[in-house]
Design an enzyme around this catalytic site. Structure first.
Site, PDB file in Angstrom:
ATOM      1  N   SER A 281      -2.916  11.971   5.954  1.00  0.00           N
ATOM      2  CA  SER A 281      -3.474  11.789   4.607  1.00  0.00           C
ATOM      3  C   SER A 281      -4.440  10.619   4.540  1.00  0.00           C
ATOM      4  O   SER A 281      -5.348  10.612   3.697  1.00  0.00           O
ATOM      5  CB  SER A 281      -2.343  11.572   3.600  1.00  0.00           C
ATOM      6  OG  SER A 281      -1.568  10.441   3.949  1.00  0.00           O
ATOM      7  N   GLY A 310       0.551  14.422   5.123  1.00  0.00           N
ATOM      8  CA  GLY A 310       1.877  14.751   5.632  1.00  0.00           C
ATOM      9  C   GLY A 310       1.947  15.055   7.104  1.00  0.00           C
ATOM     10  O   GLY A 310       3.049  15.180   7.659  1.00  0.00           O
ATOM     11  N   ASN A 340       3.629   9.258   9.583  1.00  0.00           N
ATOM     12  CA  ASN A 340       4.554  10.235   9.014  1.00  0.00           C
ATOM     13  C   ASN A 340       5.701  10.542   9.967  1.00  0.00           C
ATOM     14  O   ASN A 340       6.782  10.931   9.511  1.00  0.00           O
ATOM     15  CB  ASN A 340       3.808  11.515   8.633  1.00  0.00           C
ATOM     16  CG  ASN A 340       2.889  11.302   7.450  1.00  0.00           C
ATOM     17  OD1 ASN A 340       3.240  10.641   6.482  1.00  0.00           O
ATOM     18  ND2 ASN A 340       1.680  11.835   7.528  1.00  0.00           N
ATOM     19  N   ASP A 431      -0.006   1.984  -2.973  1.00  0.00           N
ATOM     20  CA  ASP A 431       1.383   2.409  -2.808  1.00  0.00           C
ATOM     21  C   ASP A 431       1.985   1.899  -1.502  1.00  0.00           C
ATOM     22  O   ASP A 431       2.999   2.411  -1.043  1.00  0.00           O
ATOM     23  CB  ASP A 431       1.493   3.932  -2.867  1.00  0.00           C
ATOM     24  CG  ASP A 431       0.677   4.621  -1.768  1.00  0.00           C
ATOM     25  OD1 ASP A 431      -0.034   3.913  -1.013  1.00  0.00           O
ATOM     26  OD2 ASP A 431       0.758   5.853  -1.662  1.00  0.00           O
ATOM     27  N   HIS A 434      -1.227   4.251   1.379  1.00  0.00           N
ATOM     28  CA  HIS A 434      -2.554   4.859   1.306  1.00  0.00           C
ATOM     29  C   HIS A 434      -3.585   3.837   0.832  1.00  0.00           C
ATOM     30  O   HIS A 434      -3.257   2.903   0.115  1.00  0.00           O
ATOM     31  CB  HIS A 434      -2.531   6.067   0.371  1.00  0.00           C
ATOM     32  CG  HIS A 434      -1.611   7.159   0.833  1.00  0.00           C
ATOM     33  ND1 HIS A 434      -0.321   7.275   0.369  1.00  0.00           N
ATOM     34  CD2 HIS A 434      -1.791   8.152   1.738  1.00  0.00           C
ATOM     35  CE1 HIS A 434       0.251   8.313   0.961  1.00  0.00           C
ATOM     36  NE2 HIS A 434      -0.610   8.859   1.790  1.00  0.00           N
TER      37      HIS A 434
END
Length: 457
Positions: A281, A310, A340, A431, A434
């Protein structure tokens, strides 16, 4: 939380007593016969006790249950409970409900990021005697799963140790078909070095998206027969497979087809794609939050961003093996993948590094003239020292030596993303994972000089 049950069969009379009765032995031989019978009976009972001591009883996992949403939790103490929402929910449309009646517990979830039915309030369990041949077994009724997915989870005794088995295709295949018995080998939840001596969360059912499922007779058996498969954690990161998450099923494969179409369009128009970014991502974000930085720094190279939210190493491997590096000859490929693997399954850094090495081999095989810029996995979690960031740091230490300085080049720009104390700023990573537009600009400025040098080779 646990109910222990044992079943000890009643010993049958020894064959010698039956034979003596049929032959009508003289009375003078009865004392010797009686001694032999008692000895034989004692040996049989001793053997039976030893067998049952070696095989621990089944553990019935009956509750009390806790039900959680991404933003809240509640105890299932009555017939039904709805997980309460916070004052300002991040997912206002989601709803998670749990029910119980007559030994059956149900989980209903709608538009949920993560909905869980957890056993976490009982005494710790020592599962070590069950690991060799044990199974986690249950009856399960998947009532609705068209837009959802399931995972089974079990924690080990260490902090931040949660092991999972994905069950999305299987859940969708049996949806609406009534009760099914599922048995998973406990080895599915084990990794080398895990401690199962004091397990406080022996079972979690996790749902994502929208679905409804019911469970009954959940238990751990010492010697069971597994009837469901699970991925091998030792090879999962290098085994190519499309991403199978409920929130990705509707867009992941169409995005792959769209990228193949873009590659063909470049080729048909005679445009030379000189630069390709491959990743998850964070790479996909060049098309969104990073679009301005992309246009300013990389678009002039007819660059492509092959990033999918993902994705783990095995998902990228599947994409490369199914055409995403074919039909073009980029001069430089920028690879950044692995966070991930960390966040989704807290993977051993060694297996994530193995997945990255496998990707480097795939890229070099398919594009033998391409220079590869391997980026360190970016930091995550707000503060330095978090468990997931520590895993990423260990992966980075393992992949740095994979650079040979000729075709593969390693670059760690993480200091450009962190503050002086190692923490992350919301201005750069809102967050703590990201990038913001400002974060993408920092990345672009840090990597562009190296990319330009590699393009000039």
């Amino acid at each position: 939380m646990t109910a222990l049950t044992t079943m000890t069969p009643t010993p049958h009379p020894p064959r010698s007593t039956k034979a003596a009765h049929r032959r009508h032995l003289p009375a003078r031989q009865w004392p010797a016969l009686a001694a032999a019978v008692l000895l034989n009976l004692g040996l049989n009972l001793g053997l039976s006790a030893a067998v049952h001591a070696a095989e621990p009883p089944a553990i019935n996992l009956t509750g009390p249950w806790t039900v959680t949403d991404f933003e809240g939790r509640a105890a299932l103490t009555g017939a039904q409970v709805v997980v309460p929402k916070p004052a300002q929910p991040r997912v206002p449309a989601s709803r998670v409900t749990a029910t119980q009646a007559n030994g059956t517990v149900g989980l209903q979830f709608k538009d949920s990021w993560i909905a869980q039915l957890r056993l976490e309030d009982g005494p710790p369990l020592d599962l070590r005697p069950y690991l060799a041949e044990g199974t986690l077994e249950m009856d399960i009724d998947v009532r609705e799963m068209a837009d959802g997915g399931l995972k089974f989870k079990m924690n080990c005794a260490s902090e931040h140790c949660e092991r999972k088995v994905p069950w999305l295709p299987e859940a969708r295949a049996v949806a609406g078909k009534g009760w099914r018995h599922v048995a998973l080998a406990l080895r599915c939840f084990m990794r080398e070095g895990d401690d199962f001596s004091r397990v406080t969360v022996p079972f979690t059912l996790e749902g994502m998206g929208t679905g409804e499922v019911a469970l009954r007779q959940v238990r751990i058996v010492a010697r069971g027969q597994a009837n469901a498969a699970c991925p091998d954690y030792r090879t999962q990161s290098v085994t190519p497979i499309p991403l199978q998450e409920s929130w990705a099923m509707n867009w992941w494969m169409p995005r792959h087809e769209k990228k193949l179409t873009e590659i063909r369009a470049h080729r048909d128009a005679g445009r030379d794609v000189k630069l390709v970014f491959i990743g998850d991502s964070i790479t996909e974000g060049w098309e969104n939050a990073g679009q301005a930085a992309w246009q300013a720094h990389f678009a002039r190279h007819n660059a492509m961003a092959l990033g999918y939210g993902g994705d783990r190493t095995e998902n990228v491997l599947w994409r490369l093996q199914n055409g995403e590096l074919d039909g073009m000859t980029p001069k430089v490929v920028v690879l950044m993948i692995g966070t991930n693997n960390t966040g989704d399954r807290q993977e051993d850094p060694r297996t994530t590094a193995a997945g990255i090495r496998r990707l480097l081999t795939e890229i070099q095989t398919r594009q033998p003239a391409t220079q590869v810029l391997l980026l360190a996995i970016y930091p995550r979690e707000q503060q330095a020292g978090g468990p997931l960031r520590a895993i990423n740091d260990q992966v980075n230490a393992l992949i740095a030596p994979m650079a040979d300085g000729r075709r593969v080049h390693f670059l760690n720009i993480n200091r450009h993303l962190m503050q002086a104390d190692g923490s992350l700023s919301a201005d750069v990573m809102p967050d703590w994972l990201h990038l913001s537009p400002a974060g993408y600009e920092r990345v672009a400025q840090a990597i562009e000089p190296v990319i330009e040098q590699l393009l000039a080779r």
